[in-house]
Write a protein that holds these residues in place. Structure first.
Motif, mmCIF file in Angstrom:
data_model
loop_
_atom_site.group_PDB
_atom_site.id
_atom_site.type_symbol
_atom_site.label_atom_id
_atom_site.label_comp_id
_atom_site.label_asym_id
_atom_site.label_seq_id
_atom_site.Cartn_x
_atom_site.Cartn_y
_atom_site.Cartn_z
ATOM 1 N N THR A 26 102.747 -52.113 -22.618
ATOM 2 C CA THR A 26 101.669 -51.828 -21.662
ATOM 3 C C THR A 26 100.377 -52.513 -22.067
ATOM 4 O OG1 THR A 26 101.007 -49.797 -22.819
ATOM 5 C CG2 THR A 26 102.624 -49.585 -21.015
ATOM 6 N N LEU A 30 97.795 -45.156 -24.983
ATOM 7 C CA LEU A 30 98.519 -44.272 -24.074
ATOM 8 C C LEU A 30 97.981 -42.849 -24.142
ATOM 9 C CD1 LEU A 30 102.161 -45.392 -24.965
ATOM 10 C CD2 LEU A 30 100.772 -46.179 -23.046
ATOM 11 N N GLU A 34 101.698 -40.053 -21.133
ATOM 12 C CA GLU A 34 102.410 -41.335 -21.118
ATOM 13 C C GLU A 34 103.316 -41.471 -22.337
ATOM 14 O OE1 GLU A 34 99.381 -44.308 -18.718
ATOM 15 O OE2 GLU A 34 98.890 -43.768 -20.792
ATOM 16 N N TYR A 38 107.239 -42.103 -21.748
ATOM 17 C CA TYR A 38 107.899 -43.308 -22.271
ATOM 18 C C TYR A 38 108.916 -42.967 -23.365
ATOM 19 C CZ TYR A 38 105.254 -46.884 -19.748
ATOM 20 O OH TYR A 38 104.746 -47.722 -18.775
ATOM 21 N N PRO A 49 106.599 -51.961 -18.529
ATOM 22 C CA PRO A 49 105.609 -50.951 -18.145
ATOM 23 C C PRO A 49 105.909 -50.443 -16.729
ATOM 24 C CG PRO A 49 104.644 -53.128 -17.987
ATOM 25 C CD PRO A 49 106.032 -53.311 -18.555
ATOM 26 N N THR A 51 104.389 -48.600 -13.152
ATOM 27 C CA THR A 51 103.183 -48.402 -12.362
ATOM 28 C C THR A 51 103.137 -46.960 -11.886
ATOM 29 O OG1 THR A 51 103.272 -50.703 -11.637
ATOM 30 C CG2 THR A 51 101.876 -49.203 -10.359
#
Length: 196
Positions: A26, A30, A34, A38, A49, A51
């Motif tokens: 990314t 983060l 996030e 992830y 990454p 959206t």
């Protein structure tokens, strides 16, 4: 399946490498959410990454919590999957069919009198498929989950809209429909739009 320390250790063991890879792809710091998202990708280590508010992503939640009113259909659906046990730790909590009206003892007894067939079904299916069962009167799902199953950095989905209460301990916890929970119980990915 009750509190599972081995599952939590596995989440924590995999998290640093996945978070570092997510930071790399990314190209930015983060948020906690996030990092959790992830580190719970179905495919494991992040490869691209996502959206926020646009991409649909497959996730691998750590656990599932079901409340008695919605668990009925979810368990009926799960029984059709042909599995011998749930793929992730799952619990059923019997609290929604108890109406607060006259006092704890009489309200619980009224629920047992009117919904006993449902409670027996849920307990029987839970026993058969390795699902934790919280009988009527054992506590309100939101608090039971927070005190017994929530953990920082984890991901939980539940068939109750208040599943988010587990977020109080730093989880990504989301209330979903029963069919989504059944997919994960059967060992499939949970598809969800990357939160915005």
């Amino acid at each position: 399946m009750a509190f599972d320390i081995d599952m939590i250790k596995k989440v924590y063991a995999e998290m640093p490498a996945r978070v570092n890879k997510a930071r790399e792809i990314t190209g930015k710091p983060l948020t906690l959410a996030e990092k959790i998202l992830y580190s719970h990708l179905w495919d494991g280590t992040p490869g691209k990454p996502f959206t926020r508010g646009k991409d649909y992503v497959d996730f691998a939640p750590d656990r599932i919590a079901c409340q008695d009113a919605t668990a009925q259909m979810a368990l009926l659906q799960f029984m059709q999957a042909g599995k011998t046990e749930v793929a992730v730790p799952t619990t059923v909590h019997c609290d929604h069919l108890i109406q607060a009206k006259n006092g704890a003892s009489s309200d619980l007894q009224n629920a047992l009198n009117t919904s006993n067939e449902v409670f027996n079904f849920l307990e029987s299916v839970s026993d058969k498929y390795g699902i934790g069962f919280w009988k009527p009167g054992a506590g309100i799902i939101h608090q039971v989950v927070l005190e017994n199953y929530a953990f920082p950095g984890g991901m939980m989905i539940g068939t109750d809209s208040h599943t988010v209460n587990a977020g109080g301990l730093g989880m990504v916890a989301i209330g979903v429909g029963g069919a989504d929970a059944v997919d994960v119980m059967a060992g499939m990915a949970w598809e969800f739009q990357f939160p915005s």
